[in-house]
Design a protein around this motif. Structure first.
Motif: not given
Length: 230
Positions: A126, A183, A196, A118, A194
């Motif tokens: 990012e 990620g 996130r 990250p 993903a």
């Protein structure tokens, strides 16, 4: 500076990793271990970004060791045996180095690690990172933050974005050359998602952008370990 450790029951193999790390100036090799159990004890006290990990070792294999780690650092397997490659990528390994390891190949793996970690600057950096995705005669520049999940269908993979889908001809085993391993996580033989964008996780499935994605039984423990879940 990337922090790392190396685990291998062969002293000469550790000497190679130690020498290569010193030559790059990119990494801080915090410790080396010939006994996997001692490495696990160290990792319970210390956090590292990356582990160089042999597979065939006494007491516990590198594959088994990875599954004990939560949260899990990036993993680069180092081994003399090529037949473990597929299994290593099923564990979301960043790379797979065959012994004897050349410095050039070592440096390529290290560059992958640097790209996968990250951003230490800001979330904006990012969010703005992009990848190029080739589909037939067209190549798209896509924000990594807009990729929801990737779905394999035969010889093709569909990249699901927030606003469209892109069909590419790619092997699932090579998918982390396209999207950053830090990620994304493989949750099924046909799906990489993903992290996130995961909104809910159940035993056999998870939700991404309202879509139900199956969780394969062989990926369940590694997924929970990757997310730091008990």
């Amino acid at each position: 500076m990337i922090t790392c450790i190396a685990i291998d029951d062969e002293p000469k193999a550790l000497e190679v990793i130690e020498r290569y790390c010193g030559k790059t100036g990119l990494v801080n090799l915090k410790a080396t271990f010939r006994e996997p159990v001692k490495a696990i004890e160290f990792l319970q006290r210390e956090k590292v970004d990356l582990i160089f990990l042999d597979i065939n070792m006494p007491d516990i294999s590198g594959m088994q060791l990875v599954q004990t780690l939560s949260p899990r650092p990036l993993i680069i397997f180092t081994t003399a045996y090529s037949h473990y490659a597929v299994e290593s990528y099923d564990l979301n390994a960043l790379d797979y180095l065959l012994k004897p390891i050349t410095f050039e190949r070592f440096l390529m793996a290290l560059n992958k690690a640097a790209a996968a970690l990250p951003s230490k600057n800001s979330m904006m950096a990012e969010d703005e990172s992009t990848v190029f995705i080739k589909s037939g005669a067209q190549t798209y520049q896509v924000k990594v933050a807009d990729i929801l999940y990737l779905e394999k269908d035969g010889n093709y993979i569909t990249v699901h974005l927030k606003d469209k889908q892109i069909l590419i001809r790619e092997n699932m085993g090579d998918i982390f050359d396209l999207v950053p391993a830090a990620g994304f996580v493989r949750v099924h033989k046909s799906y990489v998602v993903a992290i996130r964008h995961i909104t809910m996780i159940e035993v056999h499935q998870l939700i991404v952008n309202g879509e139900k994605i199956p969780i394969g039984s062989t990926y369940r423990d590694s997924l929970r370990g990757r997310l730091g879940l008990k």
